[in-house]
Design a protein around this motif. Structure first.
Motif, short mmCIF file in Angstrom:
data_model
loop_
_atom_site.label_atom_id
_atom_site.label_comp_id
_atom_site.label_asym_id
_atom_site.label_seq_id
_atom_site.Cartn_x
_atom_site.Cartn_y
_atom_site.Cartn_z
N GLY A 231 0.81 -1.22 0.00
CA GLY A 231 0.00 0.00 0.00
C GLY A 231 0.84 1.26 0.00
O GLY A 231 0.53 2.23 -0.69
N ALA A 232 1.93 1.25 0.76
CA ALA A 232 2.82 2.41 0.78
C ALA A 232 3.47 2.63 -0.58
O ALA A 232 3.59 3.77 -1.05
CB ALA A 232 3.89 2.22 1.86
N ALA A 233 3.88 1.53 -1.23
CA ALA A 233 4.52 1.65 -2.53
C ALA A 233 3.55 2.17 -3.59
O ALA A 233 3.89 3.06 -4.39
CB ALA A 233 5.09 0.30 -2.95
N ILE A 350 -3.63 1.25 5.59
CA ILE A 350 -2.70 1.75 6.60
C ILE A 350 -1.37 2.13 5.96
O ILE A 350 -0.73 3.11 6.35
CB ILE A 350 -2.49 0.70 7.70
CG1 ILE A 350 -3.76 0.56 8.53
CG2 ILE A 350 -1.32 1.06 8.61
CD1 ILE A 350 -3.75 -0.61 9.49
N GLY A 351 -0.94 1.35 4.96
CA GLY A 351 0.32 1.65 4.30
C GLY A 351 0.35 3.05 3.72
O GLY A 351 1.33 3.79 3.87
N GLY A 356 1.93 8.52 4.70
CA GLY A 356 1.53 9.90 4.43
C GLY A 356 1.64 10.79 5.65
O GLY A 356 1.91 11.98 5.54
N GLY A 357 1.46 10.21 6.85
CA GLY A 357 1.61 10.99 8.07
C GLY A 357 3.06 11.23 8.45
O GLY A 357 3.40 12.27 9.02
N ALA A 361 7.00 15.19 7.84
CA ALA A 361 7.93 15.54 8.92
C ALA A 361 9.34 15.02 8.67
O ALA A 361 10.32 15.68 9.03
CB ALA A 361 7.41 15.01 10.26
N PHE A 362 9.47 13.85 8.06
CA PHE A 362 10.78 13.20 7.97
C PHE A 362 11.29 13.00 6.54
O PHE A 362 12.46 12.64 6.35
CB PHE A 362 10.72 11.82 8.65
CG PHE A 362 10.32 11.88 10.09
CD1 PHE A 362 11.20 12.31 11.07
CD2 PHE A 362 9.04 11.52 10.48
CE1 PHE A 362 10.83 12.37 12.40
CE2 PHE A 362 8.66 11.58 11.81
CZ PHE A 362 9.55 12.00 12.77
N GLY A 363 10.44 13.23 5.55
CA GLY A 363 10.84 12.92 4.18
C GLY A 363 10.58 11.45 3.88
O GLY A 363 10.43 10.63 4.80
N TYR A 364 10.57 11.10 2.62
CA TYR A 364 10.17 9.74 2.25
C TYR A 364 11.23 8.70 2.59
O TYR A 364 10.90 7.59 3.02
CB TYR A 364 9.81 9.70 0.76
CG TYR A 364 8.50 10.36 0.47
CD1 TYR A 364 7.30 9.72 0.77
CD2 TYR A 364 8.45 11.64 -0.08
CE1 TYR A 364 6.08 10.33 0.52
CE2 TYR A 364 7.24 12.26 -0.32
CZ TYR A 364 6.05 11.60 -0.02
OH TYR A 364 4.85 12.22 -0.25
#
Length: 393
Positions: A231-233, A350-351, A356-357, A361-364
């Motif tokens: 999902g994140a990818a 969730i991914g 996305g959250g 703040a931290f970059g990908y």
């Protein structure tokens, strides 16, 4: 319950048992057409929603769809007991078909309502078909047979998702809706050819109940972990890797889905013969490795990460389903399907949501690495706390 029969590797004499029976092939045909309808609109509707209300509207359309999908999955066992399997399937397909006629409305509220209805229908469809596949599959090759069934479900995702925006651009909203309706109607006609597959009368009291928590947490965690990475990818690959052109991104996404489908089927026979525990551990490690590769820059690292995460997700699908079915009562196949499909869809959501959250703040790059650390800790805790308290499969 005791599952000693599954603790011993199954002899290889089951290799001659047919898995592509007429009933399994009919069920696969239903999934090809039903999910073809679903996935064609899955990518076409957000584009239409964005034209109505911008990016937030596109996100709302997918959010409404996935939320009601999970709700439909969780209540599906009771619906199947109440209506019977074929009637539940027919109702689910009608709930997917009729909203197609209004899904490209110029009213955003109506569009979201149709997405919610279609999600509810597909949730019931996924549980009803996976439960029937578990009953139709020969026990000696059940994981392998269900892997073949899973490929039939994955092909529409591979083919129809890229075709959704193309269909919208070439056929227009009406033509795209017409194609989706035609696929769904074909699936509806197939329902009459399927066996009912209802639980035996003395088992119906267990048909809508779920297996014990301790027996489900570890396999569900392993499946959800693989889904989180995928999902994140899917959600953030273009943003996380601006050095990649559009064609490379499309190839990477296709590679991930192809490896997932092939790995799910290929893992079936080893899991049937040796049990799912080792496969679940391997899938967890590969998921984390894939995430770490995706954190690295460059085409080579991305392609490796997509391939590895796809393999991990495919193996996790087969192994987690085997483990859940092994530790459930025979009549709980639909409840297992509800848990399995819910973990699958929740992990995908969730991914995208979690990364996305973290990213603003931290970059990908750091977000991918942080997600990997979180998954290691979460998977390790689930394994140590629940796996060692459950019966080995």
């Amino acid at each position: 319950m005791s599952i000693a029969a599954t603790a011993t590797p199954i002899p290889d004499d089951g290799s001659r048992t047919a898995i592509l029976t007429p009933a399994i092939l009919t069920l696969a045909g239903l999934m090809l057409t039903a999910m073809g309808s679903f996935y064609l609109l899955f990518s076409a509707i957000p584009a239409h929603a964005a034209a109505l209300g911008g990016a937030s509207a596109a996100g709302l359309s997918t959010g409404a769809l996935m939320t009601t999908t999970i709700i439909g999955e969780l209540i599906a066992p009771r619906v199947i007991v109440r209506l019977g399997r074929r009637r539940a399937l027919a109702a689910a397909l009608l709930t997917m078909t009729l909203p197609c006629l209004a899904t490209f409305s110029t009213s955003l509220a109506l569009l979201l309502a149709t997405c919610a209805a279609r999600g509810f229908g597909v949730g019931i469809l996924l549980v009803a078909t996976s439960g029937l596949a578990a009953q139709l599959a020969p026990p000696v090759r059940r994981t392998e047979a269900m892997g073949a069934f899973g490929v039939a479900s994955a092909i529409p995702a591979i083919v129809a998702v890229p075709l959704g925006p193309y269909s919208l651009a070439t056929l227009g909203p009406g033509g795209t809706a017409g194609v989706a309706v035609a696929f769904a109607v074909a699936a509806l006609l197939t329902v009459a050819l399927l066996p009912e597959g209802s639980p035996a009368p003395h088992d119906t009291g267990h048909a809508s109940s779920f297996p014990p928590l301790r027996a489900t947490v570890w396999p569900i965690t392993a499946l959800a972990q693989g889904a989180v990475v995928v999902g994140a990818a899917i959600t953030f690959l273009p943003l996380a890797h601006p050095e990649l052109d559009q064609a490379t991104i499309m190839i990477a996404l296709l590679l991930q889905m192809l490896f997932a489908a092939c790995a799910r089927w290929a893992a079936g026979r080893p899991i049937d013969r040796h049990g799912p525990r080792g496969a679940l551990i391997a899938a967890t490690g590969l998921s984390i490795a894939g995430l770490l590769f995706l954190a690295a820059p460059g085409v080579f690292a991305v392609m490796i990460g997509m391939a590895v995460s796809g393999i991990a997700f495919g193996v996790a699908q087969s192994a987690s389903l085997c483990r859940l079915l092994a530790q459930a009562k025979p009549a709980q196949a639909d409840a297992v399907g509800a848990l399995w499909n819910g973990a699958y869809d929740a992990g995908l959501g969730i991914g995208g949501f979690a990364l996305g959250g973290l990213a603003p703040a931290f970059g990908y790059t750091l977000s991918f690495l942080a997600a990997g650390v979180i998954l290691v800790l979460f998977a390790g805790a689930a394994f140590l706390h629940f796996e060692k308290r459950s019966i080995a499969c």
